[in-house]
Design a protein around this motif. Structure first.
Motif, short mmCIF file in Angstrom:
data_model
loop_
_atom_site.label_atom_id
_atom_site.label_comp_id
_atom_site.label_asym_id
_atom_site.label_seq_id
_atom_site.Cartn_x
_atom_site.Cartn_y
_atom_site.Cartn_z
N ASP A 75 52.99 66.60 55.97
CA ASP A 75 52.76 65.53 56.94
C ASP A 75 52.78 64.16 56.26
O ASP A 75 53.29 63.19 56.83
N LYS A 92 56.42 63.50 55.49
CA LYS A 92 57.16 63.21 56.72
C LYS A 92 56.87 61.79 57.21
O LYS A 92 57.78 61.09 57.65
N MET A 93 55.61 61.37 57.12
CA MET A 93 55.28 60.01 57.53
C MET A 93 56.03 58.99 56.68
O MET A 93 56.51 57.97 57.19
N VAL A 148 52.02 52.16 63.13
CA VAL A 148 51.72 53.60 63.18
C VAL A 148 50.47 53.85 62.36
O VAL A 148 50.43 53.54 61.17
N PHE A 192 48.39 56.56 60.61
CA PHE A 192 48.34 57.95 60.14
C PHE A 192 46.90 58.39 60.25
O PHE A 192 46.03 57.90 59.52
N LYS A 247 51.51 53.43 67.76
CA LYS A 247 51.65 54.89 67.76
C LYS A 247 50.68 55.47 66.73
O LYS A 247 50.15 54.77 65.88
N TYR A 264 50.11 59.14 64.13
CA TYR A 264 50.57 60.42 63.59
C TYR A 264 49.30 61.24 63.43
O TYR A 264 48.51 61.03 62.51
N GLU A 305 47.04 67.91 68.51
CA GLU A 305 48.24 67.10 68.69
C GLU A 305 48.12 66.29 69.98
O GLU A 305 47.42 66.69 70.91
N GLU A 307 52.85 59.10 70.24
CA GLU A 307 52.98 59.87 69.00
C GLU A 307 54.30 59.52 68.34
O GLU A 307 55.37 59.67 68.95
N ARG A 365 56.08 60.95 66.16
CA ARG A 365 57.05 62.03 65.97
C ARG A 365 57.91 62.27 67.20
O ARG A 365 58.90 62.99 67.13
N ASN A 417 61.40 62.28 63.81
CA ASN A 417 60.81 63.55 63.37
C ASN A 417 61.70 64.21 62.32
O ASN A 417 62.30 65.27 62.55
#
Length: 370
Positions: free
Chosen positions: A74, A77-78, A142, A144, A171, A173, A293, A302, A304, A308
């Motif tokens: 994760d 990915k971020m 964003v 996290f 947003k 995550y 989630e 979100e 993602r 994504n």
């Protein structure tokens, strides 16, 4: 302030509690008490509580550090989301908490991402991220968002504000996790947990009722405890006594902050914005029904949903790192060959040394050698 916390730090009260614990402990073989809170570990280690206990009363730390159990995939990915967004002409301001900032992964850390020239900011709360979004309408902010119920509640509250105000450049995550459900997985995996010290701040959200199923299903005595030394000593005394008597229930020692039903408003907000999913816990594996989630009806909130990228499966820990065993209560930080040598807060090998709530950093900070 001292008048409020005074009794919970009083030495004479502490001495009497320790005496009572020793008396009760003479009537049992051994008890293994797990706590699931970095703040409890800080109190226990800083106050030298383990050194005051009889040998047959063991207090171990469980997976109570949410930053420590956040999957490396994760984090990576971020980082890729931020990079991909710039390639597509969109600038992302990434916000997260200070102890998440330097968590190491095979793909680097958020600190490394900032070193590449991306806008990564440390915030004290998700509300700070919201303010940044209001101040930078031309950029996507964003957050996290890691944490157990304690930080999930304000995250849900903030999503509610963003949804009501129609803010489009904010947003999250979500890497939120559920505490009691995570403990249940450990119990099902045959981890030895004779008794539990329940996290006081988590309990302000979920209440006493949020823990009761663990006692009802598995016969585990529990005490919800505050964060002062005498809170913890009282919890240990109650648990030793309950264990000896075969008393399996949840006792609320932290009544000055925790209600039986918890924070009902916060619970409704969490249910409105999040749904329960299976989730990976770093160094521990996939725990069914322990992740949160953003619900599909709120998918625009979100990140993602918009980006994504695929990330390969990555190793959780460096070779020899015992963070996984520490999180399961199977090892103390001083058992790890890296501890205090190749692994320090300045140059951490594993997540348990990075986070302020990580048992390894707490042991290092206070020089705990027991």
């Amino acid at each position: 302030m001292e008048s409020i916390v005074g009794p919970y730090r009083d030495r004479e009260i502490a001495r009497k509690l320790v005496e009572k614990i020793r008396e009760e402990a003479k009537l049992i073989d051994e008890i293994r008490i797990m706590h699931v809170c970095g703040t409890h570990e800080d109190t226990i280690t800083r106050s030298g509580i383990r050194s005051l206990l009889p040998e047959n009363v063991k207090v171990v730390s469980g997976p109570g550090c949410p930053v420590c159990i956040t999957p490396v995939e994760d984090i990576v990915k971020m980082m890729e989301i931020v990079r991909n967004a710039r390639e597509e002409g969109e600038e992302i301001i990434l916000t997260t908490f200070g102890d998440m900032y330097k968590i190491p992964t095979p793909g680097g850390s958020f600190a490394d991402l900032r070193g590449e020239g991306y806008d990564v900011r440390i915030v004290y709360s998700i509300f700070d991220s919201y303010k940044i979004a209001r101040e930078n309408p031309d950029k996507t902010v964003v957050h996290f968002s890691p944490g157990f119920e304690t930080t999930t509640a304000p995250a849900a509250g903030m999503l509610n504000v963003v949804a009501q105000e129609g803010i489009e450049n904010f947003k999250i995550y979500s890497v939120h996790r559920l505490t009691p459900q995570g403990i249940e997985v450990l119990v099902k995996q045959k981890s030895r947990i004779d008794a539990l010290i329940d996290a006081g701040h988590v309990s302000t959200i979920i209440g006493v009722k949020g823990w009761e199923f663990l006692s009802e299903r598995y016969g585990i005595p529990q005490v919800i405890a505050g964060f002062e030394p005498n809170d913890v000593l009282m919890a240990i005394l109650l648990l030793v006594r309950m264990y000896r008597e075969g008393d399996s229930r949840v006792v609320n020692e932290y009544r000055r902050a925790v209600k039986y039903e918890g924070n009902v408003v916060a619970q409704k907000l969490i249910d409105n914005f999040f749904e329960v999913v299976d989730a990976k816990w770093r160094a521990l594996g996939v725990f069914p029904g322990t992740g949160l989630e953003v619900r599909k009806e709120w998918k625009e909130l979100e990140i993602r949903t918009h980006y994504n990228p695929k990330v390969p499966r990555l190793p959780d820990l460096e070779k020899g790192c015992l963070c996984g065993a520490v999180l399961r209560g199977l090892a103390m930080p001083t058992d790890c060959p890296h501890f205090g040598k190749t692994c320090t807060p300045r140059h951490p090998v594993g997540p348990c040394m990075v986070s302020y709530e990580g048992t390894c950093q707490i042991f290092y900070k206070y020089g705990a050698l027991f």
